[in-house]
Design an enzyme around this catalytic site. Sequence first.
Site, mmCIF file in Angstrom:
data_model
loop_
_atom_site.group_PDB
_atom_site.id
_atom_site.type_symbol
_atom_site.label_atom_id
_atom_site.label_comp_id
_atom_site.label_asym_id
_atom_site.label_seq_id
_atom_site.Cartn_x
_atom_site.Cartn_y
_atom_site.Cartn_z
ATOM 1 N N SER A 96 0.797 -1.229 0.000
ATOM 2 C CA SER A 96 0.000 0.000 0.000
ATOM 3 C C SER A 96 0.830 1.280 0.000
ATOM 4 C CB SER A 96 -0.883 0.026 1.250
ATOM 5 O OG SER A 96 -2.156 -0.438 0.948
ATOM 6 N N LYS A 99 0.763 3.500 -2.927
ATOM 7 C CA LYS A 99 -0.410 4.338 -3.225
ATOM 8 C C LYS A 99 -0.075 5.829 -3.175
ATOM 9 C CE LYS A 99 -3.561 0.773 -1.471
ATOM 10 N NZ LYS A 99 -4.341 0.278 -0.325
ATOM 11 N N TYR A 220 -1.788 -1.879 -10.799
ATOM 12 C CA TYR A 220 -1.937 -1.772 -9.342
ATOM 13 C C TYR A 220 -1.276 -2.970 -8.653
ATOM 14 C CZ TYR A 220 -4.036 -2.039 -4.735
ATOM 15 O OH TYR A 220 -4.202 -2.155 -3.381
ATOM 16 N N TYR A 272 -4.605 2.741 7.663
ATOM 17 C CA TYR A 272 -5.874 2.015 7.624
ATOM 18 C C TYR A 272 -6.827 2.586 8.675
ATOM 19 C CZ TYR A 272 -2.555 -1.026 5.231
ATOM 20 O OH TYR A 272 -1.579 -1.499 4.415
ATOM 21 N N VAL A 290 0.992 -3.902 3.868
ATOM 22 C CA VAL A 290 0.880 -5.208 4.514
ATOM 23 C C VAL A 290 2.128 -6.086 4.347
ATOM 24 C CG1 VAL A 290 -1.647 -5.287 4.497
ATOM 25 C CG2 VAL A 290 -0.368 -6.248 2.574
HETATM 26 N N1 GLU Z 1 -1.735 -5.742 -2.392
HETATM 27 C C1 GLU Z 1 -2.590 -5.454 -1.301
HETATM 28 C C2 GLU Z 1 -4.004 -5.450 -1.775
HETATM 29 O O1 GLU Z 1 -4.297 -4.832 -2.747
HETATM 30 C C3 GLU Z 1 -2.212 -4.148 -0.690
HETATM 31 C C4 GLU Z 1 -2.767 -4.063 0.642
HETATM 32 C C5 GLU Z 1 -2.034 -3.145 1.590
HETATM 33 O O2 GLU Z 1 -0.806 -3.098 1.667
HETATM 34 O O3 GLU Z 1 -2.777 -2.467 2.291
HETATM 35 O O4 GLU Z 1 -4.863 -6.051 -1.219
#
Ligand code: GLU
Length: 336
Positions: A96, A99, A220, A272, A290
Amino acid sequence: MKKNSFLSAKVMLVAALLSLNTVIYAQKSIDPPAISEKILSGILEKNRAYYTQGKVADYIPELGKMDAKAIAFSLVDKNGKVFNTGDVHKKFTMQSISKIIALMLAVNERGEADVFDKIGYFGSDKPFNHFSNLETTGKPLNPMMNAGAILTTSLIAGDGEKPFLKILDMVRYITKNKTIDYNKSVYESEKSTGNRNRGMFYLMKNNGLISGNEDQLDNYFKQCSIELTAEDLAKIGYFFANQCVRFDGDATHKNKEIAKLIESQMLTAGMYEFSGEYSRNVGLPSKSGVGGGITVSVPGKMGIGVFSPALDQHGNSLAGYHMILDLVKQYDLSVF
Ligand code: GLU
């Protein structure tokens, strides 16, 4: 017996002195010791055992193979000096954390108004992969949860893999590390199991927010699979903390407004559904992944990168969070 009570008196005295130190530093009447690798490794050792209380992400088989005991702590100070301790060469996927880079690129290309016409500025009490508002208002809550991030990446111009390559290039630029690449087996694993993300993608396509094909979703998955170290994360934190100026002073992408936008998103939703409590406790823009990494921006000052793959119930690195918390308390780094 006597020896025991002498020992416990001694322990209490040390504990009292330690908390007195924190109070003194917090009041800024005495400067804490200059940051050094020794300070970082002291904090790391204090928090190393937290991995036993967390759980390595296993939503895809590849991530479940991570060594739960691996741990690293890195910092880039105001002058761009790098400090590293722990498993400094250990690579992990940024997940994430990618992002924030995608958001920077989409806003650079299309402007904030256009991007946020399609995505909200909201925080959330829902997990990262929640469908959140997609079925009500139709718009993702924010660019830090999966739905908003999938949309953000789809807004970066270019066919096929091009948007992903722009993200990869930007990560390489910010970290000045051309060896960074994505992990093909994590990517394959993300892609073959990512049906929930696929569901969001098609719902947003149905809502008219996404116009391209599944290559955009692939981008993504690839950005989540970019592999780096805690030091690379500290450099990313530094970049956004310092108006998008690189740790070595390179100002090619200098942009105060973009940095403010990214930092505000990190603070609102970067950890989160724990973001609100984290803001209260740490008080710094941070983005978690994660894979066990967290990147932290200390606005106008430094960048911090931590790694430990055992996660808490929200998906944040447990030891990573506690290392950040200790450093922030000792150096009074909260923006509040
Ligand atoms: N690859 C994970 C997903 O898209 C990323 C989640 C994360 O790091 O929050 O579910």
